[in-house]
Design a protein around this motif. Structure first.
Motif, PDB file in Angstrom:
ATOM      1  N   ILE A 474      29.386  46.482  36.169  1.00 59.28           N
ATOM      2  CA  ILE A 474      30.233  46.219  37.341  1.00 59.28           C
ATOM      3  C   ILE A 474      31.476  45.444  36.915  1.00 59.28           C
ATOM      4  O   ILE A 474      32.591  45.745  37.356  1.00 59.28           O
ATOM      5  N   ILE A 475      31.300  44.445  36.042  1.00 62.91           N
ATOM      6  CA  ILE A 475      32.451  43.685  35.535  1.00 62.91           C
ATOM      7  C   ILE A 475      33.423  44.621  34.830  1.00 62.91           C
ATOM      8  O   ILE A 475      34.649  44.534  35.009  1.00 62.91           O
ATOM      9  N   LYS A 476      32.904  45.551  34.052  1.00 65.53           N
ATOM     10  CA  LYS A 476      33.752  46.490  33.318  1.00 65.53           C
ATOM     11  C   LYS A 476      34.570  47.349  34.275  1.00 65.53           C
ATOM     12  O   LYS A 476      35.735  47.679  34.001  1.00 65.53           O
ATOM     13  N   ARG A 477      34.000  47.683  35.421  1.00 65.61           N
ATOM     14  CA  ARG A 477      34.709  48.521  36.396  1.00 65.61           C
ATOM     15  C   ARG A 477      35.795  47.747  37.143  1.00 65.61           C
ATOM     16  O   ARG A 477      36.556  48.341  37.907  1.00 65.61           O
ATOM     17  N   MET A 478      35.857  46.438  36.932  1.00 58.02           N
ATOM     18  CA  MET A 478      36.926  45.643  37.528  1.00 58.02           C
ATOM     19  C   MET A 478      38.221  45.729  36.715  1.00 58.02           C
ATOM     20  O   MET A 478      39.259  45.260  37.151  1.00 58.02           O
ATOM     21  N   GLU A 479      38.135  46.323  35.519  1.00 59.55           N
ATOM     22  CA  GLU A 479      39.347  46.480  34.705  1.00 59.55           C
ATOM     23  C   GLU A 479      40.308  47.463  35.376  1.00 59.55           C
ATOM     24  O   GLU A 479      39.890  48.273  36.196  1.00 59.55           O
ATOM     25  N   PRO A 480      41.597  47.431  34.994  1.00 54.75           N
ATOM     26  CA  PRO A 480      42.209  46.580  33.963  1.00 54.75           C
ATOM     27  C   PRO A 480      42.424  45.149  34.463  1.00 54.75           C
ATOM     28  O   PRO A 480      42.719  44.923  35.637  1.00 54.75           O
ATOM     29  N   PHE A 481      42.260  44.215  33.543  1.00 56.05           N
ATOM     30  CA  PHE A 481      42.409  42.800  33.870  1.00 56.05           C
ATOM     31  C   PHE A 481      43.826  42.319  33.583  1.00 56.05           C
ATOM     32  O   PHE A 481      44.524  42.861  32.715  1.00 56.05           O
TER      33      PHE A 481
END
Length: 568
Positions: A474-481
């Motif tokens: 889920i954190i990865k799907r918040m990219e791009p940072f």
């Protein structure tokens, strides 16, 4: 350097409601609420970006005027010049617009111009306008600059040259006399998203021209890798349209990059399966910026418009070499500057830093100022000799208005400009000491004590037992940072060393930690000085992010510890 820890809060009812809707960890829901994502629909849009959500370019004030003027120029076979700034945003914007116009128009009637960083300075230049006039140009499209060039655009008009300004900087009260101004920040512009970079505004003009000419979407979507590079380098918010453009731009970088971007990637020899926005910030952008810092930024445009892979690689090698020179200058000047500070008890005890050496390279003084802030957390000015005068760059710490501080020292300056966090100035060599003393006086009188201690902003507290693959995915799907959508920073309390943590390369800690029955491992760069906290056997609190670690063709997640302190 000790840091202040600040744990962000969020409305508990909103977090609970979002968790009920999404059925995911409360810490993730808390972060989403903090970032303005409070409903199932907004979360669905956030986690599933779609190009269909891009706003119509026709919503931007003056877009009709801009398109009409370009169509008229093509109909009457006028010469068109694309003019941009010398940084990543400007050069990528120019490369995109130049290529597009060359495809839809007579390529011999389209040219580009990038002002020389040191001979002409930032933005629209008189030399550039004169060059346009000498080559019978009657229309200039400026990108990432022009909104403040009132007198210069008036001068161009006197020579029979009209301007279309595509910019994203805040306009002054008086707007330039251009035939069209595309800038979401200008008064009465109804465009819904205000934070586009210069290349983003240019992309919108290309989009509108494509629609007017009934061209396929690929005629503007092909520039997404350049737009994403500009967004990454220009430190604009990664929200709304910027996040969409960056998301699909990075996708293009990984799947089908333009020859120029591909050549830069190959030259960098970056060893990752998938490039991220950080790859653009720390690998691609410095090589592009090095063109203007060390020589002539038009080299970057030439790379981006080159379609022959072999020629693109030759240009990329030159940029790579310029970047090596930039890194060498950056490193050596930083070391010299640190030695100057360390050798003076007076300078070490100040609340500001001003350092000067006449031989330092002008192209890297801004970078050096940022490096010095990493060591001495305070407003910093780095000066060097430029011809008969001294020129320099300044950087601030969060919350301190650098521009106002420099403005208060104006009696010692020949000229200055900038904003809250960064500025530049020129002065006479005889005034360096007086400026240094005055700047310290102003900073010491106005900076708050807490502004001299770096603040570590923490999004949410988690427990190790929650750090499972699903959580990381889920954190990865918040990219791009990036700004306003930063990689989440977590706090874990009461964790202990398993006995297997160790110092590596005398500077870093390889962590092996436990919290109850759950375990986590990872790395903490530059934290070796705090290893004694683990050796004590007592519980510690850690602040960390979740990162991917690629090793031997396998990818695992790990914690990247930013700071730790005793739980007591």
């Amino acid at each position: 350097m000790e840091k202040r820890w600040k744990l962000l809060s969020a409305d508990g009812n909103e977090v609970t409601a979002l968790q009920d809707a999404l059925k995911v960890n409360a810490a993730i829901c808390k972060i989403l609420v903090q970032r303005g994502i409070r409903t199932f629909d907004s979360a669905k849009s956030y986690f599933n970006p779609s190009l269909g959500e891009l706003h119509s370019p026709w919503l931007m004030k003056d877009m009709e005027k801009a398109v009409d003027r370009i169509i008229a120029a093509m109909a009457s076979k006028e010469r068109i010049m694309v003019f941009g700034d010398y940084d990543v945003d400007g050069t990528t914007a120019v490369a995109s617009m130049f290529q597009f116009l060359s495809r839809i128009y007579i390529s011999e009637l389209v040219s580009f111009y990038i002002p020389h960083r040191y001979k002409e300075g930032y933005g629209v230049s008189r030399a550039g306008i004169d060059h346009a006039s000498e080559n019978n140009v009657t229309l200039i499209i400026s990108l990432d600059c022009g909104i403040k060039s009132v007198e210069l655009i008036r001068y161009a008009a006197s020579l029979g040259i009209e301007f279309i300004v595509c910019d994203h900087h805040l306009p002054d009260e008086e707007l330039p006399p251009a035939v069209a101004i595309l800038n979401p920040k200008q008064p009465e512009c109804p465009y819904p998203y205000k934070e586009l970079c210069g290349a983003g505004v240019g992309f919108k003009l290309i989009n509108a021209l494509s629609e007017r000419l009934a061209l396929d979407k690929e005629n503007y979507l092909c520039f997404l890798d350049l737009v994403a590079t500009a967004i990454a380098a220009d430190i604009v918010p990664i929200t709304g349209e910027n996040r969409l453009l960056a998301y699909f731009g990075i996708k293009k970088v990984n799947e089908n990059p333009s020859p120029g971007i591909k050549a830069l990637i190959e030259q960098s020899e970056i060893k990752v399966k998938q490039l991220t926005i950080n790859s653009l910030v720390f690998v691609i952008a410095p090589r592009v910026n090095a063109a203007g810092r060390m020589d002539d930024a038009s080299l970057a445009v030439k790379l981006f418009i080159e379609n022959e892979p072999r020629k693109a690689m030759e240009l990329a090698k030159v940029l790579h070499s310029h970047n090596d020179d930039r890194k060498e200058a950056d490193f050596s000047i930083t070391e010299e500057a640190l030695d100057l500070i360390r050798s003076s008890k007076e300078m070490e005890g100040r609340k500001s830093t001003v350092v000067y050496q006449p031989h330092w390279h002008k192209g890297v003084v801004g970078i050096v100022a940022s490096r010095l802030i990493d060591q001495y957390y305070r407003p910093t000015v780095v000066l060097t000799r430029s011809g008969e005068i001294v020129a320099g760059s300044a950087r601030s710490v969060p919350g301190f208005n650098l521009y106002e501080a420099i403005h208060a020292c104006r009696e010692h300056l020949l000229g200055y400009g900038g904003h809250f966090a960064a500025a530049g100035m020129t002065l006479h060599p005889d005034n360096v000491d007086a400026f240094s003393l005055k700047f310290e006086e102003v900073v010491a009188a106005t900076i708050a004590p807490h502004q001299l201690i770096p603040e570590l902003v923490i999004d949410a507290e988690v427990e190790f037992r929650h750090l499972r693959p699903g959580f990381y995915n889920i954190i990865k799907r918040m990219e791009p940072f990036g700004p306003d959508n930063a990689r989440p920073v977590f706090l874990a309390k009461g964790v202990r060393d398993t006995g297997r943590s160790k110092v590596v390369k005398d500077l870093h800690i390889k962590f092996s930690l436990k919290q109850g029955d759950a375990y986590a491992s990872g790395i903490g760069f530059g934290l070796a000085g705090k290893f004694h906290l683990l050796e004590s056997g007592k519980p510690v609190d850690i602040v960390f992010t979740l990162e991917e670690n690629e090793w031997n063709n396998t990818t695992q997640y790990q914690i990247k510890v930013i700071d730790l302190r005793s739980s007591e």
